[in-house]
Enzyme design. Structure first.
Site, PDB file in Angstrom:
ATOM      1  N   GLU A 210      28.506  15.641  22.906  1.00 36.66           N
ATOM      2  CA  GLU A 210      27.629  16.858  22.351  1.00 36.66           C
ATOM      3  C   GLU A 210      26.497  17.132  23.560  1.00 36.66           C
ATOM      4  OE1 GLU A 210      26.411  16.436  18.349  1.00 36.66           O
ATOM      5  OE2 GLU A 210      28.380  16.307  17.723  1.00 36.66           O
ATOM      6  N   LYS A 342      29.075  21.632   6.845  1.00 35.94           N
ATOM      7  CA  LYS A 342      29.979  21.931   7.916  1.00 35.94           C
ATOM      8  C   LYS A 342      31.189  22.868   7.289  1.00 35.94           C
ATOM      9  CE  LYS A 342      29.652  17.814  10.642  1.00 35.94           C
ATOM     10  NZ  LYS A 342      29.853  16.195  10.569  1.00 35.94           N
TER      11      LYS A 342
HETATM   12  C1  2PG Z   1      28.407  14.606  12.825  1.00 34.88           C
HETATM   13  C2  2PG Z   1      29.052  15.406  13.840  1.00 34.88           C
HETATM   14  C3  2PG Z   1      28.111  16.112  14.603  1.00 34.88           C
HETATM   15  P1  2PG Z   1      31.638  15.003  14.315  1.00 34.88           P
HETATM   16  O1  2PG Z   1      28.864  13.452  12.465  1.00 34.88           O
HETATM   17  O2  2PG Z   1      27.413  15.038  12.070  1.00 34.88           O
HETATM   18  O3  2PG Z   1      27.500  15.320  15.530  1.00 34.88           O
HETATM   19  O4  2PG Z   1      29.994  14.906  14.444  1.00 34.88           O
HETATM   20  O5  2PG Z   1      31.795  16.588  14.370  1.00 34.88           O
HETATM   21  O6  2PG Z   1      32.537  14.416  15.466  1.00 34.88           O
HETATM   22  O7  2PG Z   1      31.844  14.640  13.174  1.00 34.88           O
HETATM   23 MG    MG Z   2      27.281  13.034  10.911  1.00 31.92          MG
END
Ligand code: 2PG
Ligand code: MG
Length: 425
Positions: A210, A342
């Protein structure tokens, strides 16, 4: 308002920030077009919508040709003729096409790209920015809008940096900044100071997925020392001006009440893991901790929240996977006080929005978040503003797929002019 009848929906294969194929959807209406790209996680919760991949040998099995063709062949016929301005009906049509848990047939990646592209098409039809089209109740007060507080990564670890350290994200929260622009200015100074800290010790290695630094550290605590030192070296006051946020992403190295710290060669049970984290909260300027224990440990989440929840944000990510029912349960059990939102964990925007509403209705805070695999898509910046989330998390202040979102936040702040009410607290 212009008529926004959907006339075409198409799927396309594109690339993400890890060089993996991803899904793009384009929704065309009689009065405007919207486009969106699916992101992808590396540390995923087991309850997330399915990221449909082809399997086989190509690109480690990560190709998305089935998900892409699902858009053109299965989703398009069901959506053509619907009103893009009615997001709920569009998302309901996606759900009835694939009632499986987690959109395992169409692919959550196909579904989220279409759902987001539809919202963009609705915004384009209205001739307004996406954040205004998705504006939630109470977000605009007397014509003014406050912006979410950013969480910005300085060091990456865990699944995003080959487990050099166990903590996945070490971030700063520039909560004392008066504008979003100032928050990013402060962060850029801290990022530089962290780079110098590593150079002085010969620890600079590279950058993680990231965009955060990926230093050659041996312990998790060293990273906390480095980040605190970088905040101070940037001339900023820890806690009041800039706090530290951690994503432990503990499901990546713990289950059944056992946590294995890689380089430190230690194994902790849940109680010892919580004691360690609480000692960090006591000692460092930490204002937020995400997934402190594994997703299979609600009791551990509740114990950590009881110990620290009055002082800091305890954030559920893998633990809550943007699911309204899980959020309601967590509020009841007091196993988190903040929810990571998300869109691709939920699949549709309507479901993601329901999780956010479930949190706000119960007095929990929210952070709209990108994924570790990203693209130039800036939808999450608009959702964070329009939905009135408390925070926004999109990775570091480097790399185009990250700065695309931060720069979009700056554009939104500028477009508000005098109507920008500073950062949400
Ligand atoms: C999280 C995300 C962003 P990933 O765990 O919050 O840092 O990571 O998209 O790999 O789940
Ligand atoms: Mg996370």
């Amino acid at each position: 308002m212009n008529d926004a009848t959907i006339t075409a929906v198409t799927g396309h294969r594109r690339w993400d920030s890890r060089g993996r194929p991803t899904v793009e959807a384009v929704v065309t209406t009689t009065s405007g077009t919207g486009r969106a790209l699916a992101p992808a996680g590396a540390s995923t919760g087991s309850g997330e919508a399915l990221d449909l991949r082809d399997g086989g040998d190509r690109f480690d099995g990560l190709d998305v040709t089935t998900a892409v063709s699902n858009i053109s062949e299965r989703i398009a016929p069901a959506l053509i003729g619907l009103d893009a301005a009615d997001q709920t009906t569009v998302d309901a049509a996606l759900e009835s096409l694939d009632p499986s848990v987690g959109f395992s047939e169409l692919g959550g990646n196909a579904v989220v790209a279409v759902s987001l592209a539809n919202a963009h098409a609705a915004a384009a039809s209205r001739g307004e920015p996406l954040w205004r089209t998705v504006l939630g109740p109470g977000v605009e007060i007397a014509g003014t809008v406050a912006l979410p507080v950013p969480e910005i990564q300085i060091f990456g670890g865990g699944a995003h940096a080959h487990r050099r350290i166990d903590i996945q994200d070490l971030m700063v929260v520039p909560r004392g900044a008066t504008t979003f622009a100032q928050a990013l200015d402060w962060t850029a100074e801290i990022y530089r100071a962290a780079g110098r800290w590593m150079d002085d010790r010969g620890l600079r290695m590279g950058v993680a997925d990231e965009g955060g630094w990926w230093p050659a550290l041996d312990t998790n605590q060293q990273a906390l020392d480095a980040l605190t030192a970088a905040i101070e070296a940037a001339g900023l006051e820890p806690v009041t001006q800039v706090g530290i946020a951690l994503d432990i992403a503990a499901s990546q190295f713990g289950r059944n009440g056992r946590y294995r710290l890689g380089r430190e060669e230690r194994e902790l049970d849940t109680a010892a893991m919580i004691d360690l984290l609480v000692s960090w909260v006591d000692r460092y300027p930490i204002v937020s901790v995400e997934d402190p224990v594994a997703e299979d440990d609600p009791a551990g989440m509740a114990a950590f929240t009881a110990a620290t929840g009055e002082r800091i944000q305890v954030v559920g990510d893998d633990f809550l996977v943007t699911d309204a029912d899980r959020v309601a349960r967590a509020a009841e059990d007091r196993s988190a006080n903040t929810v990571l939102i998300k869109p691709n964990q939920a699949g549709t925007l309507t479901r993601a929005r329901a999780a956010l509403d479930a949190a706000h209705a119960r007095g929990l805070q929210t952070i709209v978040s990108a994924r570790s695999g990203e693209t130039e898509d800036v939808s999450v910046a608009h959702l964070a503003v329009g939905w009135g989330s408390n925070g926004v998390k999109v990775g570091s202040i480097t790399r185009g797929e990250r700065t695309a979102k931060w720069n979009e936040m700056l554009r939104i702040e500028e477009s508000l002019g005098d109507r920008a009410r500073g950062l949400r607290r």
